[in-house]
Design an enzyme around this catalytic site. Structure first.
Site, mmCIF file in Angstrom:
data_model
loop_
_atom_site.group_PDB
_atom_site.id
_atom_site.type_symbol
_atom_site.label_atom_id
_atom_site.label_comp_id
_atom_site.label_asym_id
_atom_site.label_seq_id
_atom_site.Cartn_x
_atom_site.Cartn_y
_atom_site.Cartn_z
ATOM 1 N N ALA A 12 0.832 -1.210 0.000
ATOM 2 C CA ALA A 12 0.000 0.000 0.000
ATOM 3 C C ALA A 12 0.864 1.256 0.000
ATOM 4 O O ALA A 12 1.229 1.773 1.056
ATOM 5 C CB ALA A 12 -0.940 -0.024 1.200
ATOM 6 N N SER A 41 0.260 3.704 -2.997
ATOM 7 C CA SER A 41 -0.558 4.725 -3.688
ATOM 8 C C SER A 41 -1.666 5.259 -2.798
ATOM 9 O O SER A 41 -2.245 4.534 -1.986
ATOM 10 C CB SER A 41 -1.195 4.128 -4.937
ATOM 11 N N GLU A 42 -1.944 6.531 -2.998
ATOM 12 C CA GLU A 42 -3.032 7.205 -2.276
ATOM 13 C C GLU A 42 -3.811 8.035 -3.294
ATOM 14 O O GLU A 42 -3.316 8.271 -4.404
ATOM 15 C CB GLU A 42 -2.447 8.136 -1.204
ATOM 16 N N ILE A 44 -5.292 -0.752 -4.210
ATOM 17 C CA ILE A 44 -4.341 -1.701 -3.611
ATOM 18 C C ILE A 44 -4.642 -3.120 -4.109
ATOM 19 O O ILE A 44 -5.599 -3.768 -3.665
ATOM 20 C CB ILE A 44 -4.360 -1.605 -2.062
ATOM 21 N N GLU A 102 2.747 -0.047 -10.850
ATOM 22 C CA GLU A 102 4.186 -0.124 -10.491
ATOM 23 C C GLU A 102 5.000 0.925 -11.258
ATOM 24 O O GLU A 102 6.164 0.697 -11.613
ATOM 25 C CB GLU A 102 4.708 -1.542 -10.630
ATOM 26 N N GLU A 144 5.515 6.759 -18.242
ATOM 27 C CA GLU A 144 6.180 8.063 -18.123
ATOM 28 C C GLU A 144 7.166 8.033 -16.938
ATOM 29 O O GLU A 144 8.279 8.562 -17.035
ATOM 30 C CB GLU A 144 5.128 9.178 -17.921
HETATM 31 N N1 CAA Z 1 16.316 2.516 -4.702
HETATM 32 C C1 CAA Z 1 16.688 3.090 -3.528
HETATM 33 N N2 CAA Z 1 16.573 4.421 -3.308
HETATM 34 C C2 CAA Z 1 16.074 5.176 -4.297
HETATM 35 C C3 CAA Z 1 15.659 4.631 -5.536
HETATM 36 C C4 CAA Z 1 15.820 3.254 -5.727
HETATM 37 N N3 CAA Z 1 15.443 2.668 -6.858
HETATM 38 N N4 CAA Z 1 15.192 5.631 -6.312
HETATM 39 C C5 CAA Z 1 15.299 6.756 -5.608
HETATM 40 N N5 CAA Z 1 15.825 6.470 -4.401
HETATM 41 C C6 CAA Z 1 16.174 7.434 -3.331
HETATM 42 C C7 CAA Z 1 17.106 8.505 -3.880
HETATM 43 O O1 CAA Z 1 18.446 8.088 -3.774
HETATM 44 C C8 CAA Z 1 16.799 9.660 -2.952
HETATM 45 O O2 CAA Z 1 17.460 9.461 -1.713
HETATM 46 P P1 CAA Z 1 18.378 10.601 -1.030
HETATM 47 O O3 CAA Z 1 17.498 11.779 -0.809
HETATM 48 O O4 CAA Z 1 18.864 9.967 0.223
HETATM 49 O O5 CAA Z 1 19.454 10.898 -2.020
HETATM 50 C C9 CAA Z 1 15.325 9.513 -2.679
HETATM 51 O O6 CAA Z 1 14.992 8.145 -2.945
HETATM 52 C C10 CAA Z 1 14.441 10.421 -3.522
HETATM 53 O O7 CAA Z 1 14.730 10.184 -4.875
HETATM 54 P P2 CAA Z 1 14.112 11.090 -6.023
HETATM 55 O O8 CAA Z 1 14.436 12.528 -5.740
HETATM 56 O O9 CAA Z 1 14.527 10.527 -7.341
HETATM 57 O O10 CAA Z 1 12.543 10.892 -5.760
HETATM 58 P P3 CAA Z 1 11.284 11.572 -6.406
HETATM 59 O O11 CAA Z 1 10.384 12.040 -5.337
HETATM 60 O O12 CAA Z 1 11.707 12.522 -7.482
HETATM 61 O O13 CAA Z 1 10.498 10.317 -7.057
HETATM 62 C C11 CAA Z 1 9.986 8.665 -8.688
HETATM 63 C C12 CAA Z 1 11.048 9.453 -7.903
HETATM 64 C C13 CAA Z 1 10.812 7.733 -9.548
HETATM 65 C C14 CAA Z 1 9.113 9.534 -9.569
HETATM 66 C C15 CAA Z 1 9.102 7.862 -7.677
HETATM 67 O O14 CAA Z 1 8.221 8.723 -6.999
HETATM 68 C C16 CAA Z 1 8.323 6.749 -8.326
HETATM 69 O O15 CAA Z 1 8.856 5.671 -8.583
HETATM 70 N N6 CAA Z 1 7.010 6.968 -8.596
HETATM 71 C C17 CAA Z 1 6.148 5.927 -9.082
HETATM 72 C C18 CAA Z 1 5.513 5.210 -7.951
HETATM 73 C C19 CAA Z 1 5.020 3.862 -8.352
HETATM 74 O O16 CAA Z 1 5.646 3.112 -9.081
HETATM 75 N N7 CAA Z 1 3.875 3.505 -7.785
HETATM 76 C C20 CAA Z 1 3.346 2.203 -7.993
HETATM 77 C C21 CAA Z 1 2.479 1.832 -6.846
HETATM 78 S S1 CAA Z 1 2.550 0.158 -6.421
HETATM 79 C C22 CAA Z 1 1.560 -0.665 -7.492
HETATM 80 O O17 CAA Z 1 1.211 -0.199 -8.531
HETATM 81 C C23 CAA Z 1 1.247 -2.042 -7.071
HETATM 82 C C24 CAA Z 1 0.194 -2.722 -7.842
HETATM 83 O O18 CAA Z 1 -0.943 -2.321 -7.888
HETATM 84 C C25 CAA Z 1 0.507 -3.972 -8.517
#
Ligand code: CAA
Length: 383
Positions: free
Chosen positions: A124, A126-127, A157, A363, A367
């Protein structure tokens, strides 16, 4: 470079294919029509070790490789994409982070139960106001004495309505931004946890998803997953692995749509010959088969990197980006090969077409995958 599968991986692939074709495929259309959670298939996947494929056997898993996980996911998703995502959420989004960030107590307890398929998990993050912008969490976790009190709402979820355990993300310090996010392992039966009605979806209709409401939910310190404030890293690194699972699901959908179109083109005749003898159809099939092969190689490479403890975040985003596009392109073209028959529920390709779309959304949308890949490219350019 070695493109040959190990004997163990071949065995996983064979087992998954036999199970998928004999037990999943025959009921996949009904699962879709009835919007039914296929509980009996989940129980059989548990028996086969598919609910915790890469989890060590000491913690209830099958102790197999991530390559094996991709092979099994492709086979199962080609029969039923809903069943595929139920499996992938449990493996990638629940077992994986508990394996990686959990305490020994969590691994011996909840992980062993999830990996053996005795319990089912959900994730969980996403919001309503935090989808792609995962750091914008509004669900709160407040420390009161030795308890954590959780309040908030989670959206879409997957497995939510049928899950026993949840990897739950919260904000415990809003000022700290992503460093204020904290993860917990939350038993779904905890007082104050309720689920909304299952989402009514375009595709993967046998996969149940819903909103989760948290109202003054109390958790002990032992429910923390990773460190306080370390939740964003738990989420991001979990999604790196999860995207391999969704790429494999997309691959399975693409394979099913392609094989249906190929087989149909042998039997369907127009202008006095099977349509496979028309170059227009041959070219479509050639493109589909080539794109699927490329998506498979990307996906297996990401899994191989994970197995070999090498960085795989860029490759998993590439695999998901490409495989999900291929699933959508192939499913659309498969309908075109079927013509009018492709548009009716009597044939399976309209289901593949509807199921494919979600792989470009959950996931991380396509984009977001491009953003993740571009971030790696920027870092590489600065080296
Ligand atoms: N592994 C570990 N740490 C990571 C990482 C990774 N892959 N990617 C980023 N980080 C860390 C960075 O190092 C950074 O840490 P520090 O501040 O310590 O340096 C921190 O996280 C923030 O990184 P960003 O500035 O890059 O973060 P952001 O806020 O700009 O967001 C994003 C990045 C890639 C857009 C992220 O928000 C993202 O992945 N969004 C998509 C979310 C997603 O996939 N949701 C899916 C929901 S689950 C689902 O869908 C399940 C289902 O139903 C099946």
């Amino acid at each position: 470079m070695d493109f040959l599968l190990t004997e163990e991986d071949k065995m996983v692939q064979r087992t998954a294919r036999d199970f998928a074709q004999s037990q999943v495929a025959p009921i996949a259309a009904d699962i879709d029509k009835e919007h039914r959670h296929p509980k009996e298939l989940v129980a059989k996947m548990a028996e086969l070790g598919f609910m915790g494929i890469a989890v060590p056997d000491a913690y209830g898993g099958a102790g197999l490789s991530n390559v094996g996980y991709v092979l099994a996911m492709e086979e199962i998703s080609s029969a039923c994409a809903s069943t595929g995502v139920i499996m992938s959420v449990n493996n990638s989004l629940v077992c994986d982070p508990i394996s990686k960030f959990g305490t020994e107590e969590q691994k011996k307890g909840v992980l062993s139960s999830l990996a053996a398929g005795k319990e089912l998990g959900c994730f969980a993050l996403s919001e309503p106001e935090a989808g792609s912008d995962a750091a914008a969490q509004r669900t709160t976790a407040e420390k009161k004495g030795d308890r954590w009190i959780l309040n908030g709402v989670k959206n879409w979820i997957t497995n939510g309505p049928v899950a026993d355990q949840c990897v739950m993300f919260t904000m415990n310090d809003k000022e700290a931004g992503h460093k204020g996010i904290t993860a917990f392992v939350l038993p779904m039966k905890t007082k104050g946890v309720t689920c909304g009605p299952p989402d009514d979806k375009l595709g993967i209709r046998g996969s149940k998803s819903c909103q989760i409401f948290l109202e003054n939910v109390e958790l002990p310190e032992s429910a923390l997953l990773g460190e306080v404030g370390g939740g964003f890293k738990v989420a991001m690194s979990t999604l790196d692995g999860g995207r391999i699972g969704i790429a494999a699901q997309a691959l399975g959908i693409a394979k099913a749509a392609y094989e249906a179109a190929r087989d149909y083109s042998v039997t369907r005749k127009t202008f006095g010959k099977p349509i496979i003898k028309h170059q227009a159809i041959q070219f479509k099939l050639a493109d589909m088969a080539t794109e699927i092969e490329a998506a498979r190689l990307l996906t297996l490479k990401a899994a191989w990197l994970k197995d070999n403890k090498k960085p795989y975040g860029k490759q998993s985003a590439m695999a998901k980006l490409y495989a999900s596009k291929v699933a959508n392109d192939v499913a659309r073209e498969a309908i075109q090969v079927f013509g009018g028959n492709g548009y009716v529920t009597e044939y399976p390709v309209e289901r593949h077409f509807r199921d494919a779309k979600i792989t470009e959304i959950y996931e991380g949308t396509s984009e977001i995958q491009r953003l993740v890949i571009a971030n790696y490219l920027k870092k590489e350019a600065q080296q």
